[in-house]
Design a protein around this motif. Structure first.
Motif, PDB file in Angstrom:
ATOM      1  N   HIS A 221       0.796  -1.142   0.099  1.00 26.26           N
ATOM      2  CA  HIS A 221       0.094  -0.016   0.002  1.00 26.26           C
ATOM      3  C   HIS A 221       0.964   1.415  -0.057  1.00 26.26           C
ATOM      4  N   ALA A 222       2.186   1.460   0.446  1.00 23.36           N
ATOM      5  CA  ALA A 222       2.944   2.298   0.431  1.00 23.36           C
ATOM      6  C   ALA A 222       3.351   2.789  -0.906  1.00 23.36           C
ATOM      7  N   LEU A 223       3.205   4.126  -1.032  1.00 21.26           N
ATOM      8  CA  LEU A 223       3.916   4.727  -2.219  1.00 21.26           C
ATOM      9  C   LEU A 223       5.621   5.182  -2.009  1.00 21.26           C
ATOM     10  N   THR A 224       6.397   4.826  -2.685  1.00 19.65           N
ATOM     11  CA  THR A 224       7.774   5.315  -2.434  1.00 19.65           C
ATOM     12  C   THR A 224       8.765   5.893  -3.569  1.00 19.65           C
ATOM     13  N   GLN A 225       9.617   6.866  -3.130  1.00 17.74           N
ATOM     14  CA  GLN A 225      10.536   7.216  -3.980  1.00 17.74           C
ATOM     15  C   GLN A 225      12.056   7.122  -3.262  1.00 17.74           C
ATOM     16  N   ILE A 226      12.582   6.208  -3.661  1.00 15.81           N
ATOM     17  CA  ILE A 226      13.855   5.755  -2.889  1.00 15.81           C
ATOM     18  C   ILE A 226      15.029   6.092  -3.862  1.00 15.81           C
ATOM     19  N   GLY A 227      16.037   6.848  -3.286  1.00 12.61           N
ATOM     20  CA  GLY A 227      17.138   7.394  -3.890  1.00 12.61           C
ATOM     21  C   GLY A 227      18.354   6.674  -3.392  1.00 12.61           C
ATOM     22  N   THR A 228      19.499   6.953  -3.560  1.00 17.86           N
ATOM     23  CA  THR A 228      20.838   6.400  -3.018  1.00 17.86           C
ATOM     24  C   THR A 228      21.350   6.924  -1.869  1.00 17.86           C
ATOM     25  N   ARG A 229      20.592   8.071  -1.577  1.00 14.57           N
ATOM     26  CA  ARG A 229      21.070   8.907  -0.271  1.00 14.57           C
ATOM     27  C   ARG A 229      19.651   8.995   0.825  1.00 14.57           C
ATOM     28  N   THR A 230      18.643   9.226  -0.020  1.00 18.36           N
ATOM     29  CA  THR A 230      17.539   9.381   0.738  1.00 18.36           C
ATOM     30  C   THR A 230      16.084   8.608   0.307  1.00 18.36           C
ATOM     31  N   ALA A 231      15.218   8.710   1.188  1.00 21.77           N
ATOM     32  CA  ALA A 231      13.903   8.175   0.418  1.00 21.77           C
ATOM     33  C   ALA A 231      12.826   8.769   1.083  1.00 21.77           C
ATOM     34  N   THR A 232      11.505   8.883   0.143  1.00 18.41           N
ATOM     35  CA  THR A 232      10.301   9.435   0.821  1.00 18.41           C
ATOM     36  C   THR A 232       9.255   8.135   0.654  1.00 18.41           C
TER      37      THR A 232
END
Length: 413
Positions: A221-232
């Motif tokens: 159910h979660a939507l993600t934006q995961i980078g190499t240093r941070t995540a939302t």
């Protein structure tokens, strides 16, 4: 009749090892091409030469797998080749049913080819071995085809969901876009912002591991934006209990194999962009104060407000100007506040004696007029440090360095 090499028995048929009795790749690939590929819509999207190459590679991998099952060799390479082929076909739109049918046809052809060479009166041991291996072969192929197809479909859905997350964070998501990506927008979300500490960048494998952990924790159910240093991370409020936040962040840190800083705020779908900016500001406060783990926004709301630009913040930041000429004392103050004013932990962090901590804290009180060993002084000094390090006071000099990589203060003062 069985032969042996060392202690490993080799079953033969018509005087040849079973692995040598398998059909040629071309025998099976031609049938697969004509039955499942040429007459499908796939041939209209992908050149026939490319399709033929892919089918030959898949048949070759399946025959190599069969041969290794006969000889007892490691089967990981041909299985990986099959998985790769399934992934490529899935991306081109081949259904999992069509894949299973093609694999079944190829397996049946190989089995029939071997059986036709057997003489029942002489090769009963070989026939029994063929039956055993093909039962295992069918099981392995069914498993790898299903898993590879499922993983690729899950990845495709994840990419679509990532697009929706990016649009929500940018503030331009629409219900039509979400429907096209097969994502149901929630009315409100808990917006997590996460920073990965002490890692220059996360590897792609680690990013996938973090993504899988988030999906596992919140059942997709979660939507993600995961980078190499941070995540939302955007978690619908009706799927999240805030009491589980700390445990959730611990799981994220374990999946990333590094320390993390995290905070979260509640926001409506149309307010996520602002919530992300607020969360990033809190992470910066945590970085300056050397706080790891989860900090709830409400617990740092005062520090957040102090970090906003304005005359009051500049005046507060100037409280520490008198420590400019005493960098060791300033570093000690940062460490003392990072340990929540715990004398022994401050000494341990700086690798100095507790009495040295006392001496330095007394000097800070003498210079600034604020006692870091009393609650009123701690509150003022902590607020001044936040205002100073976030940048609402005088510009921070380059030699102050990164709080994440700061060395312990020198022994002398």
């Amino acid at each position: 009749m069985p032969d042996s090499v060392g202690s490993a028995p080799i079953v033969t048929m018509a005087g040849r090892p079973l692995a040598d009795c398998l059909p040629a790749v071309s025998t099976i690939s031609g049938t697969i091409m004509s039955r499942f590929i040429v007459d499908s819509a796939l041939s209209g999207r992908v050149p026939l030469a490319t399709l033929r190459r892919d089918v030959i590679a898949m048949v070759k991998a399946c025959l190599e797998l069969t041969a290794r099952l006969f000889t007892g060799e490691d089967a990981s390479k041909p299985l990986a080749d099959v998985r790769f082929g399934v992934t490529e076909w899935a991306r081109e739109g081949v259904t999992v049913d069509a894949m299973h049918a093609a694999v079944h046809t190829g397996t049946q052809m190989a089995f029939d080819h071997l059986s036709a060479q057997a003489k029942p009166a002489e090769d009963h041991l070989a026939l029994a071995e063929v039956a055993r291996v093909f039962v295992e072969l069918a099981s392995r192929l069914a498993t790898v085809v299903s898993q590879a197809y499922s993983d690729e479909m899950h990845a495709a859905r994840g990419e679509a969901a990532d697009a929706v997350a990016a649009a929500l964070i940018a503030g331009n998501a629409t219900p039509a876009m979400a429907r096209a990506c097969q994502v149901r927008l929630a009315e409100s979300y808990f917006v997590f912002t996460v920073a990965f500490v002490n890692r220059q960048i996360l590897s792609r494998r680690t990013v996938r591991r973090v993504r899988a952990e988030v999906s596992h924790q919140w059942d997709g159910h979660a939507l993600t934006q995961i980078g190499t240093r941070t995540a939302t991370l955007l978690i619908p409020q009706d799927h999240f209990d805030p009491a589980e936040a700390e445990r959730f962040v611990e799981h994220i840190a374990a999946a990333a194999h590094t320390r993390v800083r995290a905070t979260f705020v509640s926001a409506r779908a149309d307010g996520i962009s602002e919530a992300v900016a607020r969360g990033q500001a809190v992470l910066e406060i945590m970085r300056c104060l050397r706080l790891d783990g989860l900090e709830r926004f409400e617990d740092l709301s005062l520090e957040y407000q102090l970090s906003r630009p304005g005359a009051a913040g500049r005046h507060l930041a100037a409280t520490l100007d008198s420590l400019e000429q005493h960098p060791v004392l300033l570093e000690t103050l940062k460490a003392h506040l990072a340990t929540r004013s715990t004398r022994l932990r401050t000494a341990h962090l700086l690798h100095i004696h507790p009495n040295t901590v006392d001496y330095r804290l007394n000097k800070i009180a003498e210079i600034t007029g604020l006692d870091p060993m009393h609650s009123d002084g701690v509150w003022r000094l902590r607020s001044a440090l936040v205002a100073r390090m976030i940048g609402v006071g005088e510009p921070e000099s380059a030699d102050r360095g990164d709080p994440d990589n700061a060395a312990p203060a020198a022994q002398a003062c």
